[in-house]
Motif scaffolding. Sequence first.
Motif, PDB file in Angstrom:
ATOM      1  N   UNK A   1      24.750  38.780 -30.973  1.00  0.00           N
ATOM      2  CA  UNK A   1      25.069  39.791 -31.681  1.00  0.00           C
ATOM      3  C   UNK A   1      24.110  41.045 -31.885  1.00  0.00           C
ATOM      4  N   UNK A   2      22.982  40.493 -31.916  1.00  0.00           N
ATOM      5  CA  UNK A   2      22.153  41.298 -32.067  1.00  0.00           C
ATOM      6  C   UNK A   2      20.527  41.221 -30.917  1.00  0.00           C
ATOM      7  N   UNK A   3      19.622  41.762 -30.838  1.00  0.00           N
ATOM      8  CA  UNK A   3      18.684  41.224 -29.882  1.00  0.00           C
ATOM      9  C   UNK A   3      18.865  42.090 -28.712  1.00  0.00           C
ATOM     10  N   UNK A   4      18.045  41.629 -27.572  1.00  0.00           N
ATOM     11  CA  UNK A   4      17.926  42.374 -26.168  1.00  0.00           C
ATOM     12  C   UNK A   4      19.528  42.425 -25.450  1.00  0.00           C
ATOM     13  N   UNK A   5      19.392  43.456 -24.843  1.00  0.00           N
ATOM     14  CA  UNK A   5      20.995  43.716 -24.379  1.00  0.00           C
ATOM     15  C   UNK A   5      20.760  44.616 -23.129  1.00  0.00           C
ATOM     16  N   UNK A   6      21.814  45.003 -22.459  1.00  0.00           N
ATOM     17  CA  UNK A   6      21.664  46.155 -21.609  1.00  0.00           C
ATOM     18  C   UNK A   6      22.941  46.040 -20.388  1.00  0.00           C
ATOM     19  N   UNK A   7      22.955  47.402 -19.788  1.00  0.00           N
ATOM     20  CA  UNK A   7      23.989  47.384 -18.633  1.00  0.00           C
ATOM     21  C   UNK A   7      23.726  46.522 -17.784  1.00  0.00           C
ATOM     22  N   UNK A   8      24.789  46.100 -16.615  1.00  0.00           N
ATOM     23  CA  UNK A   8      24.537  45.252 -15.467  1.00  0.00           C
ATOM     24  C   UNK A   8      25.229  46.091 -14.378  1.00  0.00           C
ATOM     25  N   UNK A   9      24.704  45.648 -13.249  1.00  0.00           N
ATOM     26  CA  UNK A   9      25.509  46.016 -11.963  1.00  0.00           C
ATOM     27  C   UNK A   9      25.740  44.693 -11.180  1.00  0.00           C
ATOM     28  N   UNK A  10      26.912  44.977 -10.570  1.00  0.00           N
ATOM     29  CA  UNK A  10      27.318  43.630 -10.104  1.00  0.00           C
ATOM     30  C   UNK A  10      27.740  43.874  -8.590  1.00  0.00           C
ATOM     31  N   UNK A  11      27.526  42.930  -7.599  1.00  0.00           N
ATOM     32  CA  UNK A  11      27.761  43.260  -6.253  1.00  0.00           C
ATOM     33  C   UNK A  11      28.789  42.186  -5.780  1.00  0.00           C
ATOM     34  N   UNK A  12      29.694  42.793  -5.145  1.00  0.00           N
ATOM     35  CA  UNK A  12      31.057  42.031  -4.784  1.00  0.00           C
ATOM     36  C   UNK A  12      31.097  41.743  -3.281  1.00  0.00           C
ATOM     37  N   UNK A  13      31.615  40.540  -2.854  1.00  0.00           N
ATOM     38  CA  UNK A  13      31.848  40.547  -1.424  1.00  0.00           C
ATOM     39  C   UNK A  13      33.372  40.611  -0.989  1.00  0.00           C
ATOM     40  N   UNK A  14      33.900  41.466  -0.028  1.00  0.00           N
ATOM     41  CA  UNK A  14      35.173  41.582   0.281  1.00  0.00           C
ATOM     42  C   UNK A  14      35.289  40.508   1.327  1.00  0.00           C
ATOM     43  N   UNK A  15      36.393  39.495   0.992  1.00  0.00           N
ATOM     44  CA  UNK A  15      36.882  38.552   1.863  1.00  0.00           C
ATOM     45  C   UNK A  15      37.832  38.935   3.006  1.00  0.00           C
TER      46      UNK A  15
END
Length: 863
Positions: free
Chosen positions: A164-178
């Motif tokens: 709930x507190x502390x380090x955090x941030x946005x993320x970026x995800x990579x997906x594979x199209x089957x």
Amino acid sequence: MTSAELRKAFIDFFVSKQHTAVHSSPVIPHNDPTLLFTNAGMVQFKETFLGQEVRDYNRATTVQRCIRAGGKHNDLENVGYTARHHTFFEMLGNFSFGDYFKREAIAFAWEFLTKELKLPEEKLWVTVFEEDQEAEDIWLKEMGVSAERFSRCGAKDNFWQMGDTGPCGPCSEIFYDHGGDVAGGPPGSPDEDGDRYIEIWNLVFMQFDRSADGTLNPLPKPSVDTGMGLERLAAVLQGVHNNYDIDLFQALVKKASELTGEKDLTNNSLRVISDHIRSCAFTVVDGVLPSNEGRGYVLRRIIRRAIRHGYKLGQTQPFFHQLVGTLVEQMGEAYPELKSAQAEVERALKLEEERFAETLENGMKLLEEYISGMEGSVIDGDMAFKLYDTYGFPLDLTADVAREKNLTVDEAGFGKAMEAQRERARSASNFGSGKERIDFDGETQFIGYDRDEADANIQAIFVDGKSVDEAKEGTQAVVILDQTPFYAESGGQSGDCGSLTEGMHSFHVDDTQKQGSLFLHYGKVCAGDLKVGQSVHAKIDIDNRRDCERNHSATHLLHSALRAVLGTHVGQKGSLVKADRLRFDFSHFEPIAAEQLREIERLVNLEIMNNTPVTISEMAIEDAKARGAMALFGEKYGDTVRVVDMGDFSVELCGGTHVNSIGDIGPFRILSESGIASGVRRIEAITGTAAWQALYAQEDALSEVAAIVKSDSSQAVNKVAQLSTDFKALEKELAQIKAKMAASQGDDLASSAVKVGDVNVLAAKLEGADRNVLRDTIDKLKDKLEPAVIVLAAVEGDDKISLVAGVSKSATKTFKAGELVNHVAQQVGGKGGGRPDMAQAGGNDPSKLDEALASVTDWAKSK
């Protein structure tokens, strides 16, 4: 690309980008009570990200073994029913500790996937946090990713935080199209839950520090934490859609098929077994054994789930442990600790299989009978509890069976039944240490680490649980002081004894207990009287304390020696430290061999001879963990802890009293080793004077034996061995003589048989015979007198009677040997039993034996 090649390619790529390759940490987080298991690659770097630890590198890469089978992250129930859920998986990761950030992380990921692995760009889909314009620009403008393969997603999917507190941030995800032949839409679309687009890599940008009021404050050194599932990526590279079809799993699935006889390699039960052997094996490797608490209980659940799936396939014999060898072949090179612990893992799993076999068979029969006759689709909570309570059948296994049959379990009803049982147990066990609770608002200052005696003031006196102002001579009482040198029973160490004196007044302290911050001195007023407010001189029994300190310090050395000889799975499960001995309970799955016990004892004594000073210090618990101090599972520790350091051999958190130097312990002797519960062993040992006395006692016993056999001590063993051999030879010779005597007596006895109807009845005494001779003689007489009813007796010593009865098979419909032998035995003070054709008994009144044997003919006539 094989899974092994993929591991190497990933590490080699990031090493070429100036990352330090760091070996996987254990699946058991080191001294981290917030996590049941290591569930992500960043766990071993947690304190580095929080700024509590500084490493000598700022870029790292790992292949981390992870488990998600308990606590917040739990995939156990989905394993076997989906293509990508596992209890155990490997996470590929690269990390930046305040070094590079979004641009480099994105570039590294794209280069590895498209250049190193040569995945087509058009098969990859990228997402970013909807408010992260910086990451979006890097992907679209710098990396040239098509906007048609790009999504912006909300915080639920693309914003990461440690808590709930502390380090955090946005993320970026990579997906594979089957591919279009698989159902499902791209991330962020209404159909995103389908299997067409599968997430393979998550890039987390630790950019902010969230305060308690929710404010996001920029971190002075933004960092990067990435994670990519090896199994998912291997499936992509090997052209399969199901993780269980990759090389790593296929070897295990084929071995499970061989062991269970199931030929369909797509069978869900085979997949469950091949998944579970990985998490079970590495959990044992990292020091956990099956038990009924914490991580040990999760391990037991996973093992039993695998065994149940083997049972479902028709395998009722232990088989699960035989998969370990195949697992070592697949993963032993990447994780050498698995290879070195193979035998230990196999033993632990086999033992658990053997324990669970009967439970599983009985529980499954009852559950299947219940299901076949039930109405509706919900298994009753009381029934689930009966399976658990009576047969040891876990709730999750009942739920697993129910799921396969499209049923559910009334878990709320199970919970109510469980709570009702706990309440019954609480009511039935309304007992404690035998010490009454003292109702007093105050505290005692403990000064006994540094002082053996001190002046103190009596704050309160209790007699029979009631507060009194004074206690007279002869009264049993509890005394509370404002400060005390007396150690109160805690951490297995017994409480101090000693005296409280003032002039002609004295109180003998038998025991010291702790109640909150109060130290309770139990004992008796020996002279004069004691009054509240009185000043007394408190003095502990020095000899008793020193003996306790020797034994307590020895438990620390014993703990370390056990781990050195048996393995790091050993953990303390309890201890008792008294002046005369020590008792140490620990986790281990089998009895300890004599040579191992000798090595454990040798290691402890070597450390004692080194005479290393014992250093004791107080420090923050985080600092103690960083030093590698062992903490006891289940113990509660404050922010500041007491660390007992015995050189390089032992560092533990402990509040007890200890010797100043290890040499003060004196000799250490193990008295016994035994099992006290499933997976828990116990060692009892002695130190100091008690150890010397035990040695002297053994020497005296050896000298006495030597005198008896007329030898000196050095030759006593050989002399006793020779006497034993001679004795056995004489026993054999005597038995042959008795048999010949009985045979000759038997020939004479046959002529004295009495005819009752068509049967020959014989009741007689044999002189000098034992039970074996009686049985042999009856067998011979039965052949001679067929059909026959026979009872023979012999008297050994003054009052020991042996009786054996025999009846020809053709006569057993009318006469029973058991009834006959009991007819005689009851008259001579005994009883017995056996088969219809042969039975035996005893007795203790020879004076009535002749009369009893004479009654056999009438008994036969009555039949």
